[in-house]
Write a protein that holds these residues in place. Structure first.
Motif, PDB file in Angstrom:
ATOM      1  N   MET A  94     -36.470  39.009 -27.652  1.00  0.00           N
ATOM      2  CA  MET A  94     -36.304  38.595 -26.241  1.00  0.00           C
ATOM      3  C   MET A  94     -37.099  37.320 -25.981  1.00  0.00           C
ATOM      4  O   MET A  94     -38.330  37.316 -26.058  1.00  0.00           O
ATOM      5  CB  MET A  94     -36.793  39.735 -25.331  1.00  0.00           C
ATOM      6  CG  MET A  94     -36.605  39.475 -23.846  1.00  0.00           C
ATOM      7  SD  MET A  94     -34.854  39.513 -23.397  1.00  0.00           S
ATOM      8  CE  MET A  94     -35.017  39.253 -21.614  1.00  0.00           C
ATOM      9  N   ARG A  95     -36.388  36.250 -25.663  1.00  0.00           N
ATOM     10  CA  ARG A  95     -37.025  34.952 -25.441  1.00  0.00           C
ATOM     11  C   ARG A  95     -37.820  34.936 -24.129  1.00  0.00           C
ATOM     12  O   ARG A  95     -37.368  35.490 -23.125  1.00  0.00           O
ATOM     13  CB  ARG A  95     -35.913  33.906 -25.361  1.00  0.00           C
ATOM     14  CG  ARG A  95     -36.402  32.520 -25.006  1.00  0.00           C
ATOM     15  CD  ARG A  95     -35.232  31.655 -24.519  1.00  0.00           C
ATOM     16  NE  ARG A  95     -35.680  30.312 -24.198  1.00  0.00           N
ATOM     17  CZ  ARG A  95     -34.997  29.472 -23.432  1.00  0.00           C
ATOM     18  NH1 ARG A  95     -33.846  29.838 -22.893  1.00  0.00           N
ATOM     19  NH2 ARG A  95     -35.456  28.266 -23.191  1.00  0.00           N
ATOM     20  N   ILE A  96     -39.012  34.312 -24.180  1.00  0.00           N
ATOM     21  CA  ILE A  96     -39.703  34.029 -22.917  1.00  0.00           C
ATOM     22  C   ILE A  96     -39.707  32.513 -22.706  1.00  0.00           C
ATOM     23  O   ILE A  96     -39.422  31.741 -23.626  1.00  0.00           O
ATOM     24  CB  ILE A  96     -41.160  34.577 -22.897  1.00  0.00           C
ATOM     25  CG1 ILE A  96     -42.053  33.804 -23.879  1.00  0.00           C
ATOM     26  CG2 ILE A  96     -41.197  36.068 -23.191  1.00  0.00           C
ATOM     27  CD1 ILE A  96     -43.546  34.064 -23.670  1.00  0.00           C
ATOM     28  N   LEU A  97     -39.975  32.098 -21.487  1.00  0.00           N
ATOM     29  CA  LEU A  97     -40.031  30.663 -21.193  1.00  0.00           C
ATOM     30  C   LEU A  97     -41.435  30.128 -21.475  1.00  0.00           C
ATOM     31  O   LEU A  97     -42.418  30.877 -21.431  1.00  0.00           O
ATOM     32  CB  LEU A  97     -39.653  30.405 -19.731  1.00  0.00           C
ATOM     33  CG  LEU A  97     -38.184  30.679 -19.376  1.00  0.00           C
ATOM     34  CD1 LEU A  97     -37.943  30.461 -17.879  1.00  0.00           C
ATOM     35  CD2 LEU A  97     -37.237  29.790 -20.197  1.00  0.00           C
ATOM     36  N   ASN A  98     -41.510  28.829 -21.732  1.00  0.00           N
ATOM     37  CA  ASN A  98     -42.798  28.212 -22.082  1.00  0.00           C
ATOM     38  C   ASN A  98     -43.876  28.473 -21.033  1.00  0.00           C
ATOM     39  O   ASN A  98     -45.035  28.683 -21.378  1.00  0.00           O
ATOM     40  CB  ASN A  98     -42.617  26.704 -22.263  1.00  0.00           C
ATOM     41  CG  ASN A  98     -41.941  26.372 -23.585  1.00  0.00           C
ATOM     42  OD1 ASN A  98     -41.868  27.231 -24.481  1.00  0.00           O
ATOM     43  ND2 ASN A  98     -41.457  25.151 -23.724  1.00  0.00           N
ATOM     44  N   HIS A  99     -43.483  28.454 -19.755  1.00  0.00           N
ATOM     45  CA  HIS A  99     -44.520  28.614 -18.726  1.00  0.00           C
ATOM     46  C   HIS A  99     -45.051  30.052 -18.670  1.00  0.00           C
ATOM     47  O   HIS A  99     -46.062  30.306 -18.006  1.00  0.00           O
ATOM     48  CB  HIS A  99     -44.014  28.132 -17.358  1.00  0.00           C
ATOM     49  CG  HIS A  99     -43.077  29.058 -16.677  1.00  0.00           C
ATOM     50  ND1 HIS A  99     -43.490  29.949 -15.728  1.00  0.00           N
ATOM     51  CD2 HIS A  99     -41.751  29.245 -16.810  1.00  0.00           C
ATOM     52  CE1 HIS A  99     -42.448  30.635 -15.289  1.00  0.00           C
ATOM     53  NE2 HIS A  99     -41.382  30.224 -15.939  1.00  0.00           N
ATOM     54  N   GLU A 100     -44.402  30.937 -19.400  1.00  0.00           N
ATOM     55  CA  GLU A 100     -44.893  32.328 -19.441  1.00  0.00           C
ATOM     56  C   GLU A 100     -45.882  32.558 -20.583  1.00  0.00           C
ATOM     57  O   GLU A 100     -46.512  33.622 -20.654  1.00  0.00           O
ATOM     58  CB  GLU A 100     -43.707  33.297 -19.596  1.00  0.00           C
ATOM     59  CG  GLU A 100     -42.710  33.233 -18.431  1.00  0.00           C
ATOM     60  CD  GLU A 100     -41.446  34.054 -18.679  1.00  0.00           C
ATOM     61  OE1 GLU A 100     -41.260  35.055 -17.968  1.00  0.00           O
ATOM     62  OE2 GLU A 100     -40.673  33.705 -19.592  1.00  0.00           O
ATOM     63  N   ILE A 101     -46.014  31.571 -21.471  1.00  0.00           N
ATOM     64  CA  ILE A 101     -46.881  31.741 -22.647  1.00  0.00           C
ATOM     65  C   ILE A 101     -48.334  32.082 -22.275  1.00  0.00           C
ATOM     66  O   ILE A 101     -48.915  33.019 -22.847  1.00  0.00           O
ATOM     67  CB  ILE A 101     -46.808  30.477 -23.553  1.00  0.00           C
ATOM     68  CG1 ILE A 101     -45.423  30.380 -24.196  1.00  0.00           C
ATOM     69  CG2 ILE A 101     -47.907  30.503 -24.624  1.00  0.00           C
ATOM     70  CD1 ILE A 101     -45.185  29.106 -24.999  1.00  0.00           C
ATOM     71  N   PRO A 102     -48.944  31.336 -21.310  1.00  0.00           N
ATOM     72  CA  PRO A 102     -50.364  31.619 -21.030  1.00  0.00           C
ATOM     73  C   PRO A 102     -50.644  33.052 -20.586  1.00  0.00           C
ATOM     74  O   PRO A 102     -51.764  33.539 -20.745  1.00  0.00           O
ATOM     75  CB  PRO A 102     -50.690  30.622 -19.905  1.00  0.00           C
ATOM     76  CG  PRO A 102     -49.713  29.501 -20.095  1.00  0.00           C
ATOM     77  CD  PRO A 102     -48.450  30.169 -20.561  1.00  0.00           C
TER      78      PRO A 102
END
Lengths: 427, 427
Positions: free
Chosen positions: A1-9
């Protein structure tokens, strides 16, 4: 399941999958960084060991990355992905015509426009349309909240009515037809049906001038509504619409504003209004002038900023001779009109006003211009007025012009996805 | 301060002002009724004493009425206005070409369309567009909630790419140009920029057939998005969009649904899916048929209703030979495609699918049709693919067709404000 870059932190310590474009590769002695771009922003991927794969992943190649999120104050958002498994989602990309990873756009406008499909990926170029999309949302929300019904009216029309010049002619099954210059006639007719209507759609001007302000096709934000007292009611709704557009830009396109370094203006609850004759005085212009020159508009803009602390000012009462035939005159003096221009930072942004609503007034207004209300160009439009139309008015905002004024873009083409003009029909 | 007619019942005992159109006058011996129509519905005004003023207020005259609200179980909403002061807001209206006050539309479609500016005021005619406007709102909200960015792409294009036939040609500053048949190429390019995009706008088909299903200009609801596995991901987003459209129609156009006597269907969370080859079997058609005939679609629709209790069914895998060149083949068997049609009540409503995303695949697909990826018609479109595009797909919903299917209108013209076809360019 892919997450978006801004969710990484918010996923430190977890194994995640992200996907996007190779924005940049930075190769150091012991370690390399892959900067990944997706619709939410940038992410830093730390690649240790062999650099062979990274060598093959040219900028703009689309990849999927699975790895562990680690905190790193130097990374975007304070986190990065380590121990990545990188999987290309397509073949390696060719080198882009513009270096998309540079903070500023290192190419002139013609190069950007010629390569729009790729140039628009640059976060700074893309920002203009992000603001436009937010403004569209704000416009519709604001009018929706005021009881307006959205309409969609035809862009192919049978007659070149509003102004004989500057229309595109087309072959309609062997006969003549034209591209609509505006939904003006249709939106007025629909006041008889829905009372309050808006339309967002393309309008077409066969504009022979090659200027930084004109396009052959642009997006018009139109509104029209009935049961008004006069044009001041129109200005009040326009103010609500612009306030909604600015708010939506602030909340939905804040990242784009940051990228462009723009601070949002506010539109005051009571927009300052000055009569056309007064505006000429403020500008020190000849009192017989029938229009405001750009320098006059700037002077009125400065006056509004100085006297009222407002970046917006409405000039009402423009001379009837300079307004279209459907314009309602100023009851106290019919040389003037119940119409206005809204200036933003000393430049015209919107035109609006009250329209005629009596059939007999249309007959007289057209006769005064040597035209007949029974002419095919008008008969169907004016049918609505024969059968009861309330006092009404409206306005039209050019989307590209609004965004250009807001961002300070000198050329409307900078904030248009695929501009059309005298010389440009592609991409 | 004007209130709307639907607010009258909550103002019993108060003096109020309403405004609208004289919908009907009913004159009895001792008393008369003026039925007033505004955008919210009808109101009953009780006129006692002299009937002289009422005689002058022909149907559709626009009036403002101030009076006292009295409870009356027989009146619309249980309240009416008594002791009215009636003030015309314009000159008396001419008798409408259609009796707008009759519960049903007592005129044929050609008369309705010829007199659209007035005929659309009939509450039953107007209902179609109220549903359309609600559907537009629902479409945008649903996709907005899924991270989509709205785009607006040019309708004037330089090449007639998607299909050589059926395009309108126009004179563009002395050179040739065309009206866009769809935003297909642009929305795909914008997946490279925004990942997920939608567009609501006009599309143009120089459709030489005079049928109840085709228009020369219609409103297309387009979506396109990246980072999909295959067309099933597209179907899932389409399902969310249609669910949003149906919900919005239910909540925002409930009065229109009532006027038309329509019950809203539901779209199941898991839309039944059947492969094209299976659909032919269900329909008892020849297994070599490259397309579904209308009777086949009806058979599949009945099967879905019977087997799955669903008014919606997706047919996937349509033969590649019947799909456009940008269609992604089915990986397990490239005779079939990763595309689908969504049928609603046994008729095609939407086409969608996965597209090619590798530049080399486009080169091969075009070469197989004897065309070159370097041709001016494709070079700018395919630039996006040279520079990295993710697996992606999308769909397009025809607004008028959606509303016609929902309302059971036999002719899409019934639910179009101002239809354009082979024979009609006005009003």
């Amino acid at each position: 399941m892919r997450i978006l870059n801004h969710e990484i932190p918010s996923a430190v310590g977890q194994t995640v999958t992200v996907a996007g474009w190779v924005h940049r590769r930075r190769r150091l002695a012991a370690v390399s960084f892959l900067i990944l771009r997706d619709r939410s922003g940038l992410a830093q991927i730390v690649v240790k060991g062999s650099q062979a794969q990274l060598d093959e992943l040219g900028e703009e190649t689309v990849v999927q990355v699975t790895g562990t999120v680690a905190a790193n104050p130097q990374a975007p958002g304070g986190a990065e992905i380590v121990d990545p498994v990188i999987e290309p989602l397509t073949e390696p990309a060719a080198t882009p015509p513009i270096e998309l990873w540079r903070p500023t756009v290192g190419a002139g406008l013609p190069v950007v426009l010629d390569n729009a499909p790729v140039a628009l990926r640059h976060p700074v170029v893309r920002a203009g349309w992000e603001i436009a999309a937010a403004a569209l949302h704000g416009f519709r929300s604001a009018l929706d909240g005021q009881g307006f019904t959205e309409i969609q009216t035809p862009k192919i029309v049978g007659t070149a009515t509003e102004s004989g010049a500057n229309v595109f002619a087309l072959d309609y099954f062997g006969g003549p037809a034209y591209l609509a210059q505006s939904p003006q006639f249709y939106k007025q007719q629909m006041v008889g049906v829905f009372e309050r209507v808006f339309e967002v759609g393309p309008v077409f001007r066969a504009e022979p001038h090659d200027t930084v302000r004109h396009l052959a096709e642009y997006v018009s934000l139109d509104a029209e509504f009935g049961f008004i007292t006069d044009h001041r009611d129109v200005l009040a709704v326009l103010r609500t619409a612009i306030d909604g557009m600015l708010s939506a830009v602030g909340s939905r396109a804040s990242s784009a504003l940051e990228r462009l370094g723009i601070e949002l203006p506010e539109i005051p609850v009571d927009v300052p209004v000055v009569h056309f004759s007064e505006a000429l005085k403020i500008a020190g212009a000849n009192p017989d002038e029938p229009d405001l020159a750009p320098a006059d508009e700037r002077a009125v803009g400065e006056w509004a900023l100085h006297e009222h602390g407002s970046a917006f000012v409405a000039v009402e009462g423009y001379p009837m001779v300079k307004r279209p035939f459907y314009t309602h005159p100023q009851p106290s003096d019919p040389r003037w009109s119940n119409s206005f221009d809204l200036l933003f930072r000393g430049m015209e942004l919107v035109t609006g006003g009250q329209r005629l609503h009596r059939y007999s007034d249309y007959v007289a207004a057209l006769a005064a211009r040597g035209e007949s209300a029974d002419a095919p160009a008008y008969s169907s439009y004016l049918q609505a007025f024969k059968h009861g139309m309330p006092p009404h008015g409206g306005f039209a905002i050019g989307l590209e012009r609004f965004v250009a004024r807001l961002t300070g873009a000198e050329n409307v083409r900078e904030v248009t996805l695929f501009p059309r003009d005298l010389h440009r029909l592609a991409p």
